[in-house]
Design an enzyme around this catalytic site. Structure first.
Site, PDB file in Angstrom:
ATOM      1  N   ARG A  39      63.184  36.597  40.183  1.00 38.25           N
ATOM      2  CA  ARG A  39      63.085  35.502  39.202  1.00 38.25           C
ATOM      3  C   ARG A  39      64.449  34.895  38.876  1.00 38.25           C
ATOM      4  O   ARG A  39      64.552  33.699  38.619  1.00 38.25           O
ATOM      5  CB  ARG A  39      62.403  35.998  37.937  1.00 38.25           C
ATOM      6  CG  ARG A  39      60.925  36.225  38.193  1.00 38.25           C
ATOM      7  CD  ARG A  39      60.196  36.625  36.949  1.00 38.25           C
ATOM      8  NE  ARG A  39      58.775  36.583  37.188  1.00 38.25           N
ATOM      9  CZ  ARG A  39      57.883  37.243  36.480  1.00 38.25           C
ATOM     10  NH1 ARG A  39      58.267  38.000  35.471  1.00 38.25           N
ATOM     11  NH2 ARG A  39      56.609  37.147  36.751  1.00 38.25           N
ATOM     12  N   LYS A 200      36.963  39.853  39.673  1.00 42.21           N
ATOM     13  CA  LYS A 200      35.836  39.325  38.899  1.00 42.21           C
ATOM     14  C   LYS A 200      35.619  37.821  39.027  1.00 42.21           C
ATOM     15  O   LYS A 200      36.566  37.050  39.008  1.00 42.21           O
ATOM     16  CB  LYS A 200      36.097  39.614  37.424  1.00 42.21           C
ATOM     17  CG  LYS A 200      36.013  41.061  37.058  1.00 42.21           C
ATOM     18  CD  LYS A 200      36.028  41.114  35.566  1.00 42.21           C
ATOM     19  CE  LYS A 200      36.252  42.478  35.017  1.00 42.21           C
ATOM     20  NZ  LYS A 200      36.780  42.324  33.659  1.00 42.21           N
ATOM     21  N   GLY A 353      49.715  37.154  41.449  1.00 41.35           N
ATOM     22  CA  GLY A 353      50.615  38.245  41.781  1.00 41.35           C
ATOM     23  C   GLY A 353      50.243  38.992  43.047  1.00 41.35           C
ATOM     24  O   GLY A 353      51.090  39.239  43.904  1.00 41.35           O
ATOM     25  N   GLY A 376      49.378  33.471  35.743  1.00 45.11           N
ATOM     26  CA  GLY A 376      48.496  32.820  34.761  1.00 45.11           C
ATOM     27  C   GLY A 376      48.634  31.312  34.796  1.00 45.11           C
ATOM     28  O   GLY A 376      47.639  30.577  34.767  1.00 45.11           O
TER      29      GLY A 376
HETATM   30  P1  AMP Z   1      42.636  39.633  40.282  1.00 51.46           P
HETATM   31  O1  AMP Z   1      43.666  40.120  39.322  1.00 51.46           O
HETATM   32  O2  AMP Z   1      41.431  39.040  39.667  1.00 51.46           O
HETATM   33  O3  AMP Z   1      43.233  38.751  41.390  1.00 51.46           O
HETATM   34  O4  AMP Z   1      42.090  40.906  40.978  1.00 51.46           O
HETATM   35  C1  AMP Z   1      42.875  41.762  41.730  1.00 51.46           C
HETATM   36  C2  AMP Z   1      42.191  43.080  41.834  1.00 51.46           C
HETATM   37  O5  AMP Z   1      40.934  42.916  42.439  1.00 51.46           O
HETATM   38  C3  AMP Z   1      42.940  44.064  42.678  1.00 51.46           C
HETATM   39  O6  AMP Z   1      43.407  45.094  41.844  1.00 51.46           O
HETATM   40  C4  AMP Z   1      41.906  44.556  43.661  1.00 51.46           C
HETATM   41  O7  AMP Z   1      41.923  45.949  43.818  1.00 51.46           O
HETATM   42  C5  AMP Z   1      40.607  44.142  43.021  1.00 51.46           C
HETATM   43  N1  AMP Z   1      39.536  44.012  44.012  1.00 51.46           N
HETATM   44  C6  AMP Z   1      39.540  43.256  45.120  1.00 51.46           C
HETATM   45  N2  AMP Z   1      38.428  43.460  45.829  1.00 51.46           N
HETATM   46  C7  AMP Z   1      37.686  44.385  45.183  1.00 51.46           C
HETATM   47  C8  AMP Z   1      36.460  45.016  45.428  1.00 51.46           C
HETATM   48  N3  AMP Z   1      35.743  44.729  46.526  1.00 51.46           N
HETATM   49  N4  AMP Z   1      36.014  45.921  44.533  1.00 51.46           N
HETATM   50  C9  AMP Z   1      36.731  46.206  43.442  1.00 51.46           C
HETATM   51  N5  AMP Z   1      37.913  45.651  43.136  1.00 51.46           N
HETATM   52  C10 AMP Z   1      38.396  44.735  44.009  1.00 51.46           C
END
Ligand code: AMP
Length: 396
Positions: A39, A200, A353, A376
């Site tokens: 950064r 999610k 990230g 974010g």
């Molecule tokens: P995000 O912060 O929403 O981009 O989510 C990132 C997280 O999603 C990471 O820690 C991944 O381990 C998790 N993730 C990705 N694919 C899966 C999956 N099939 N089942 C559970 N967690 C997942």
């Protein structure tokens, strides 16, 4: 959202006191050594420009989450030391933000000199965007530069409030974000392909809704794909799935179809029995996920399908991993997509990230047009939201 904002190159900074909001929120180890100075390095072009033009540069940033005023472990001191090494010139450190020391040191600055203020979050007024605090901070300078994209989605005193009292422009980091992301979203070279992943659906609803109106193809992988796979009437076993979002997933699938947007989901998956790296795994088709397994990565056919779409893309936006990439046995999908994005030859923007880290760790960073510096903030940009830290800057 597309912005056309004035930058440091559009104003005369010579001999002026310029307060620059940077993002020096760097990780420190227990001995306060900076473990990743990305950064600080990222802010160098703006700082060097100001120094070279003979401005008196005053840097302000937050670091960590201090709760009650000054705490040594959240001091900006290590960042001033590192910046001084990188610049090859002294960086004066103030012991406060708007106190006597900061005021005296700001007043004593000569052209081309650099001052670092203490952690702006030692004042609780910062996050409240308190006008009196912003006004007091503004008295240190004559011009305000925002170059902290990572906090541009927050309306805090140093990220937005200062613009009420000083002429406000952006630095190179924010300018790059607006130019590249703004153009991709408002006037993309086509085909425009977005790849979304991560855990999610609920975190990315607004992004999907905004992008569905802009892209030619939307690829959904990662944990969030299982809500869509279930919404299509399939069994997803123990995969992460948001049952309260099934109707939404259905309506998004319908919306994509109506608009002629290709919405691609994984056709196969690497499933495991338990949520750990060494769990017994197998590759299964998305219509045949066994009850006692969970999808932890996209499978080889999905990798091929998605990579082929990426080959023809002219603009690619990627946010979120394709699987539980923290487990080496389930990181292949994310790695292969990072490779396909890098090799696509398209204007490529990677945000968030995890996907940014994947691209960097694999050595593809050079081949990516732009790796967004704010998780974010880049999500909110993709959602089409107004970013207060950019909105307040002077229009061209
Ligand atoms: P995000 O912060 O929403 O981009 O989510 C990132 C997280 O999603 C990471 O820690 C991944 O381990 C998790 N993730 C990705 N694919 C899966 C999956 N099939 N089942 C559970 N967690 C997942």
């Amino acid at each position: 959202m597309s912005y056309n904002k004035k930058s440091i190159e559009d104003i005369d900074v010579k001999g002026k006191k310029v307060i620059v909001r940077v993002d020096f929120n760097v990780p420190l180890d227990a001995n306060k050594n900076i473990t990743d100075d990305k950064r600080i390095v990222g802010a160098l072009p703006t700082i060097k420009y100001l120094v070279d033009k003979g401005a008196k540069t005053i840097l302000v940033s937050h670091l960590g989450r201090p709760k009650n005023g000054f705490e040594d472990k959240f001091s900006m001191k290590p960042t001033a030391v590192r910046l001084s090494e990188l610049l090859g010139k002294p960086v004066v450190m103030a012991s406060d933000v708007i106190g006597e020391d900061a005021k005296a040191k700001a007043a004593a600055l000569k052209d081309g000199e650099v001052l670092m203020l203490e952690n702006v979050r030692f004042h609780k007024e910062e996050e409240k965007n308190d006008p009196a605090f912003a006004k007091e901070l503004s008295t240190l300078a004559e011009i305000y530069v925002n170059d902290a994209f990572g906090t541009a989605h927050r309306a805090h005193a140093s990220t937005a409030g200062l613009a009420d009292y000083l002429p406000a422009v952006c630095g190179y980091l924010i300018q790059k974000e607006i130019d590249i992301m703004g153009k991709a979203l408002s006037n993309p070279a086509r085909p425009f392909v977005a790849i979304l992943g991560g855990a999610k659906v609920s975190d990315k609803i607004a992004v999907i809704e905004n992008l569905i109106d802009k892209v030619d193809t939307l690829i959904i992988g990662g944990g969030m794909a299982y809500t869509f796979i279930k919404a299509q009437g399939n069994n997803v076993g123990k995969s992460i799935c948001e049952v309260d979002k099934l109707d939404l997933a259905k309506s998004l699938l319908e919306k994509a179809e109506k608009k002629g947007v290709k919405l691609l989901l994984p056709v196969d998956n690497k499933v495991g029995k338990e949520f750990n790296n060494d769990t017994e795994s197998s590759i299964v088709c998305s219509t045949q996920i066994p009850d006692d397994t969970m999808g932890l990565d996209i499978g080889p056919k999905s990798i091929e399908l998605f990579s082929n779409v990426l080959k023809d893309a002219k603009t690619v936006v990627w946010n979120g991993p394709m699987g539980v990439f923290e487990f080496t046995n389930f990181a292949i999908g994310t790695k292969e997509i990072a490779k396909a994005v890098a090799e696509s030859g398209a204007i490529s923007i990677v945000g968030g990230g995890d996907s940014a880290a994947a691209v960097e760790q694999l050595g593809y960073a050079e081949k990516i047009t732009h790796i967004s510096t704010g998780g974010g903030a880049s999500l909110e940009f993709l959602e089409g939201k107004v970013l207060p830290g950019i909105d307040v800057l002077l229009d061209k």
